[in-house]
Design a protein around this motif. Structure first.
Motif, PDB file in Angstrom:
ATOM      1  N   ARG A  60     -38.863   7.003-103.545  1.00  0.00           N
ATOM      2  CA  ARG A  60     -38.814   5.764-104.334  1.00  0.00           C
ATOM      3  C   ARG A  60     -39.883   5.784-105.430  1.00  0.00           C
ATOM      4  O   ARG A  60     -39.655   5.339-106.553  1.00  0.00           O
ATOM      5  N   LYS A  61     -41.051   6.299-105.074  1.00  0.00           N
ATOM      6  CA  LYS A  61     -42.117   6.398-106.066  1.00  0.00           C
ATOM      7  C   LYS A  61     -41.748   7.380-107.171  1.00  0.00           C
ATOM      8  O   LYS A  61     -42.090   7.179-108.344  1.00  0.00           O
ATOM      9  N   MET A  62     -41.045   8.456-106.800  1.00  0.00           N
ATOM     10  CA  MET A  62     -40.573   9.409-107.808  1.00  0.00           C
ATOM     11  C   MET A  62     -39.646   8.734-108.811  1.00  0.00           C
ATOM     12  O   MET A  62     -39.735   8.979-110.019  1.00  0.00           O
TER      13      MET A  62
ATOM     14  N   ILE B  85     -32.709   2.740-120.253  1.00  0.00           N
ATOM     15  CA  ILE B  85     -33.108   3.337-118.982  1.00  0.00           C
ATOM     16  C   ILE B  85     -32.467   2.562-117.835  1.00  0.00           C
ATOM     17  O   ILE B  85     -32.527   1.326-117.803  1.00  0.00           O
ATOM     18  N   ILE B  86     -31.856   3.279-116.916  1.00  0.00           N
ATOM     19  CA  ILE B  86     -31.292   2.670-115.716  1.00  0.00           C
ATOM     20  C   ILE B  86     -32.085   3.188-114.524  1.00  0.00           C
ATOM     21  O   ILE B  86     -32.173   4.391-114.292  1.00  0.00           O
ATOM     22  N   GLU B  87     -32.656   2.263-113.771  1.00  0.00           N
ATOM     23  CA  GLU B  87     -33.463   2.619-112.602  1.00  0.00           C
ATOM     24  C   GLU B  87     -32.898   1.926-111.376  1.00  0.00           C
ATOM     25  O   GLU B  87     -32.658   0.715-111.387  1.00  0.00           O
ATOM     26  N   THR B  88     -32.656   2.692-110.317  1.00  0.00           N
ATOM     27  CA  THR B  88     -32.124   2.118-109.084  1.00  0.00           C
ATOM     28  C   THR B  88     -33.161   1.199-108.448  1.00  0.00           C
ATOM     29  O   THR B  88     -34.310   1.612-108.246  1.00  0.00           O
ATOM     30  N   PRO B  89     -32.796  -0.030-108.134  1.00  0.00           N
ATOM     31  CA  PRO B  89     -33.752  -0.961-107.520  1.00  0.00           C
ATOM     32  C   PRO B  89     -34.299  -0.425-106.201  1.00  0.00           C
ATOM     33  O   PRO B  89     -33.630   0.329-105.487  1.00  0.00           O
ATOM     34  N   ASN B  90     -35.499  -0.846-105.875  1.00  0.00           N
ATOM     35  CA  ASN B  90     -36.183  -0.360-104.677  1.00  0.00           C
ATOM     36  C   ASN B  90     -35.452  -0.709-103.386  1.00  0.00           C
ATOM     37  O   ASN B  90     -35.574  -0.017-102.385  1.00  0.00           O
ATOM     38  N   ASP B  91     -34.704  -1.817-103.410  1.00  0.00           N
ATOM     39  CA  ASP B  91     -34.047  -2.260-102.184  1.00  0.00           C
ATOM     40  C   ASP B  91     -32.613  -1.761-102.055  1.00  0.00           C
ATOM     41  O   ASP B  91     -31.901  -2.136-101.120  1.00  0.00           O
ATOM     42  N   LYS B  92     -32.177  -0.938-102.978  1.00  0.00           N
ATOM     43  CA  LYS B  92     -30.808  -0.433-102.926  1.00  0.00           C
ATOM     44  C   LYS B  92     -30.758   0.921-102.230  1.00  0.00           C
ATOM     45  O   LYS B  92     -31.523   1.827-102.549  1.00  0.00           O
TER      46      LYS B  92
ATOM     47  N   PHE C  60      -8.450  20.453-103.927  1.00  0.00           N
ATOM     48  CA  PHE C  60      -9.558  21.266-103.443  1.00  0.00           C
ATOM     49  C   PHE C  60     -10.563  20.479-102.616  1.00  0.00           C
ATOM     50  O   PHE C  60     -11.613  21.010-102.245  1.00  0.00           O
ATOM     51  N   TYR C  61     -10.274  19.208-102.337  1.00  0.00           N
ATOM     52  CA  TYR C  61     -11.196  18.364-101.585  1.00  0.00           C
ATOM     53  C   TYR C  61     -10.539  17.890-100.293  1.00  0.00           C
ATOM     54  O   TYR C  61      -9.350  17.593-100.260  1.00  0.00           O
ATOM     55  N   SER C  62     -11.346  17.805 -99.247  1.00  0.00           N
ATOM     56  CA  SER C  62     -10.838  17.401 -97.944  1.00  0.00           C
ATOM     57  C   SER C  62     -10.909  15.887 -97.787  1.00  0.00           C
ATOM     58  O   SER C  62     -11.844  15.240 -98.247  1.00  0.00           O
ATOM     59  N   ASP C  63      -9.912  15.358 -97.110  1.00  0.00           N
ATOM     60  CA  ASP C  63      -9.760  13.926 -96.918  1.00  0.00           C
ATOM     61  C   ASP C  63     -10.604  13.481 -95.719  1.00  0.00           C
ATOM     62  O   ASP C  63     -10.442  13.977 -94.611  1.00  0.00           O
ATOM     63  N   ASP C  64     -11.506  12.516 -95.952  1.00  0.00           N
ATOM     64  CA  ASP C  64     -12.362  12.030 -94.872  1.00  0.00           C
ATOM     65  C   ASP C  64     -11.559  11.459 -93.702  1.00  0.00           C
ATOM     66  O   ASP C  64     -12.015  11.497 -92.555  1.00  0.00           O
ATOM     67  N   SER C  65     -10.405  10.914 -93.980  1.00  0.00           N
ATOM     68  CA  SER C  65      -9.615  10.320 -92.895  1.00  0.00           C
ATOM     69  C   SER C  65      -9.041  11.385 -91.965  1.00  0.00           C
ATOM     70  O   SER C  65      -8.785  11.127 -90.793  1.00  0.00           O
ATOM     71  N   GLU C  66      -8.857  12.590 -92.475  1.00  0.00           N
ATOM     72  CA  GLU C  66      -8.356  13.683 -91.651  1.00  0.00           C
ATOM     73  C   GLU C  66      -9.493  14.455 -90.969  1.00  0.00           C
ATOM     74  O   GLU C  66      -9.295  15.062 -89.919  1.00  0.00           O
ATOM     75  N   TYR C  67     -10.653  14.436 -91.588  1.00  0.00           N
ATOM     76  CA  TYR C  67     -11.810  15.164 -91.063  1.00  0.00           C
ATOM     77  C   TYR C  67     -12.988  14.197 -90.964  1.00  0.00           C
ATOM     78  O   TYR C  67     -13.926  14.256 -91.768  1.00  0.00           O
ATOM     79  N   PRO C  68     -12.951  13.287 -90.006  1.00  0.00           N
ATOM     80  CA  PRO C  68     -13.960  12.222 -89.943  1.00  0.00           C
ATOM     81  C   PRO C  68     -15.331  12.719 -89.493  1.00  0.00           C
ATOM     82  O   PRO C  68     -15.459  13.723 -88.793  1.00  0.00           O
ATOM     83  N   TYR C  69     -16.336  11.987 -89.895  1.00  0.00           N
ATOM     84  CA  TYR C  69     -17.700  12.146 -89.407  1.00  0.00           C
ATOM     85  C   TYR C  69     -18.298  10.752 -89.408  1.00  0.00           C
ATOM     86  O   TYR C  69     -17.693   9.797 -89.915  1.00  0.00           O
ATOM     87  N   SER C  70     -19.470  10.589 -88.837  1.00  0.00           N
ATOM     88  CA  SER C  70     -20.033   9.248 -88.722  1.00  0.00           C
ATOM     89  C   SER C  70     -21.458   9.201 -89.259  1.00  0.00           C
ATOM     90  O   SER C  70     -22.112  10.235 -89.447  1.00  0.00           O
ATOM     91  N   PHE C  71     -21.924   7.981 -89.487  1.00  0.00           N
ATOM     92  CA  PHE C  71     -23.275   7.736 -89.976  1.00  0.00           C
ATOM     93  C   PHE C  71     -23.610   6.275 -89.687  1.00  0.00           C
ATOM     94  O   PHE C  71     -22.704   5.455 -89.462  1.00  0.00           O
ATOM     95  N   PRO C  72     -24.888   5.912 -89.665  1.00  0.00           N
ATOM     96  CA  PRO C  72     -25.234   4.501 -89.469  1.00  0.00           C
ATOM     97  C   PRO C  72     -24.659   3.653 -90.605  1.00  0.00           C
ATOM     98  O   PRO C  72     -24.677   4.061 -91.768  1.00  0.00           O
ATOM     99  N   LYS C  73     -24.143   2.486 -90.250  1.00  0.00           N
ATOM    100  CA  LYS C  73     -23.499   1.618 -91.232  1.00  0.00           C
ATOM    101  C   LYS C  73     -24.413   1.309 -92.403  1.00  0.00           C
ATOM    102  O   LYS C  73     -23.977   1.243 -93.550  1.00  0.00           O
ATOM    103  N   GLU C  74     -25.693   1.122 -92.121  1.00  0.00           N
ATOM    104  CA  GLU C  74     -26.637   0.755 -93.172  1.00  0.00           C
ATOM    105  C   GLU C  74     -27.142   1.954 -93.971  1.00  0.00           C
ATOM    106  O   GLU C  74     -27.837   1.799 -94.967  1.00  0.00           O
ATOM    107  N   ARG C  75     -26.781   3.173 -93.535  1.00  0.00           N
ATOM    108  CA  ARG C  75     -27.225   4.386 -94.224  1.00  0.00           C
ATOM    109  C   ARG C  75     -26.064   5.358 -94.412  1.00  0.00           C
ATOM    110  O   ARG C  75     -26.005   6.408 -93.745  1.00  0.00           O
TER     111      ARG C  75
END
Length: 588
Positions: free
Chosen positions: A480-482, A504-511, A104-119
């Protein structure tokens, strides 16, 4: 014009390049199914265009009746998928790609899209008849009044042109048809609705909920509201739907039709009228525009297999291709009047991309209750609604968050096959009940940032010659403040709830936190009263093109904290009702 319809799939073929309908609905998922139902039941000949393959209901593609040994790789995702890099984002996201549901899920390699490498952005898609209505989480929560007022109040995004009172009767209408198991909790943040019998909390969940009620007036632990039938109505039975069996096989497809999907409910209702035509494997590339009339004239599609183009004509077009899918189609629908994409005189198409996000998780043991055990496979968890809708002196962020929770359970220790030892001592340790536990993770609201944008890639195209979508979206300082405050809050909530051994697991600010991870993409064609700043009016009707409506997640002007699908459905039913009135009056 000659036309034949294959009744088993309702797939249409033609000897003419054009076919004329009253309404074309692009997409067959949660909103597309609703649009089809509403127009067909009002007597309008309706064409549903789906880019994915045909599926019946129930379908041989469903695996909900198979035992583990009947599934490929016992239901687990093959390692080869990871080695090949296929589905990489989905594997990283939810580990949803087990062999019992990967179809039920589409394969990214068959249906590509793009985004900035860092985001990186995570775009989850399901290209088949029924779309992602086959895989959604089924948590159906109404928005409250404050959710619709937030943009105007704090100045972020485009103010909503509608309020809760506009949608309330449509929430009722939708809930009664789809079937919602829920409890009447009396909370303004998630108003009560038309409910069937709710699922029950476990002993541990009720223990925590009771303790919270003693301490807080604003924070509540409630049972989730699920689109799984617990007391099917006559109408639901007549559509072939029956009571949820609580097997927790929802991701495999539901032979019982117990959870709401387009395949189990809205499309069958539309089909009963005799007014429905469905064409699958038809990739909508653009909406056609008539310069003389100033209206949309139809939709051009590319055949998924032959790559040939066809056109279908209609009086009205409802775009329900998913938030990002609809944005891609609008941007690719260029004409003399709209050189930057249809309905885009404001320049807002593609902007204000949103999703929910998480970054704080709390876990704890629930002491006592040693005479109680966890039993059954309830299809929904518990929920802590947003209690930070109003900015207070003790926080430095805008908007807020709630918490989605898994069931508070009491697991057994399972087998000890991986532990050292043999004999009676090992056997005695096996399958011994562990303590009760509880886990919750924040669901935060991303502000509607204009800079969060989806656009057409200038050079890259897909296999059908359609420009790929490029998505650039991220959370910012406010979110991030949230996260920091949500981590503190859930620790306190667990303490008040009576838990111990809290972690408690909190995502670091720089991640980087990947937008799209919650699979609740919204925005890109927002509603608003001002045509200079928004794409759609209060009816989800294009300001620029009167016979074009966009009612999927693209129409959202903000994302609140609640799961959004119920609001999409209410907006769609309301918009269809309005369009029908205009059609009957001869305006459209």
């Amino acid at each position: 014009m000659s036309q034949t319809v294959n009744k088993s799939s309702e797939q249409v073929t033609t000897s003419n390049t054009e076919q004329i309908f009253d309404v074309i609905v692009v997409g067959s998922g949660i909103t597309g199914g609703w649009a089809a139902k509403e127009f067909c039941e009002k007597g309008f000949k309706t064409l549903v265009i789906e880019r994915g393959r045909h599926l019946d209901h129930p379908s041989p593609k469903y695996n909900d009746m198979k035992a583990p040994w009947q599934l490929d790789n016992l239901g687990f995702a093959p390692e080869t998928l990871k080695e090949q890099g296929r589905y990489s984002q989905l594997i990283a996201k939810k580990k949803v790609l087990q062999s019992d549901s990967i179809q039920f899920y589409s394969d990214d390699s068959e249906y590509p899209y793009s985004f900035p490498k860092e985001r990186p952005f995570m775009w989850t898609r399901g290209y088949q008849l029924g779309g992602r209505s086959l895989t959604w989480g089924r948590q159906v929560l109404r928005w409250g009044k404050k959710d619709f007022e937030a943009n105007a109040k704090d100045g972020h995004g485009v103010p909503w042109p509608i309020g809760y009172d506009d949608l309330a009767p449509w929430y009722d209408y939708v809930e009664e048809f789809i079937g919602v198991a829920g409890n009447k909790d009396g909370l303004d943040s998630v108003p009560d609705g038309v409910f069937q019998k709710p699922w029950e909390m476990s002993s541990a969940e009720q223990f925590i909920s009771n303790n919270m009620a003693k301490k807080y007036s604003d924070r509540h632990l409630i049972i989730g509201r699920s689109a799984n039938l617990t007391q099917p109505s006559k109408e639901q039975h007549e559509l072939g739907r029956t009571q949820c069996q609580a097997r927790a096989y929802c991701a495999r497809g539901c032979t019982f039709g117990a959870y709401f999907s387009s395949l189990s409910a809205t499309l069958p209702a539309a089909r009963k009228t005799g007014n429905l035509t469905i064409v699958t494997d038809a990739i909508a590339s653009s909406i056609d525009y008539n310069e003389a009339t100033g209206k949309a004239s139809g939709v051009t599609i590319v055949d998924a297999h032959t790559k040939e183009k066809r056109s279908y004509k209609a009086r009205v077009v409802f775009l329900c291709a998913s938030a990002l899918g609809s944005v891609q189609i609008l941007l690719n629908s260029k004409s003399k009047t709209f050189p930057n994409g249809m309905a885009n005189s404001s320049g807002a198409v593609g902007h204000y991309i949103m999703d929910h996000f998480t970054g704080a998780v709390g876990m704890g043991e629930v002491p006592g209750l040693e005479d109680k055990f966890s039993y059954g496979r309830r299809p929904i968890g518990t929920y802590i609604p947003n209690y930070r809708q109003d900015k207070t002196d003790d926080v430095d962020f805008t908007r807020g968050y709630g918490y989605q929770t898994v069931a508070a359970g009491r697991p057994n220790s399972g087998t000890t096959a991986k532990k050292i030892g043999i004999g009676a001592e090992v056997k005695a340790q096996a399958n011994q009940p562990k303590p009760w536990y509880f886990r919750a993770f924040m669901y935060g609201e991303i502000l509607p940032y204009y800079e969060n944008q989806a656009s057409l890639h200038p050079t890259k195209k897909d296999a059908w010659g359609i420009p790929q979508l490029h998505i650039d979206a991220q959370i910012r300082d406010n979110e991030r403040k949230m996260i920091k405050q949500a981590a503190k809050d859930i620790k306190e909530i667990l303490e008040v709830g009576g838990c111990n051994k809290i972690k408690i697991i909190e995502t670091p600010n720089d991640k980087h936190i990947t937008v799209g991870n919650r699979t609740h993409e919204m925005g890109g064609a927002c509603m608003g009263a001002d045509p200079k700043t928004s794409v759609l009016n209060k009816w989800a009707q294009s300001h620029d093109v009167a016979n074009l409506f966009v009612t999927d997640g693209a129409c959202m002007s903000s994302c609140a904290t609640q799961n959004p699908s119920l609001t999409y459905m209410a907006i769609t039913a309301r918009a269809a009702d309005y369009a029908v009135k205009l059609m009957n009056e001869g305006i459209l």
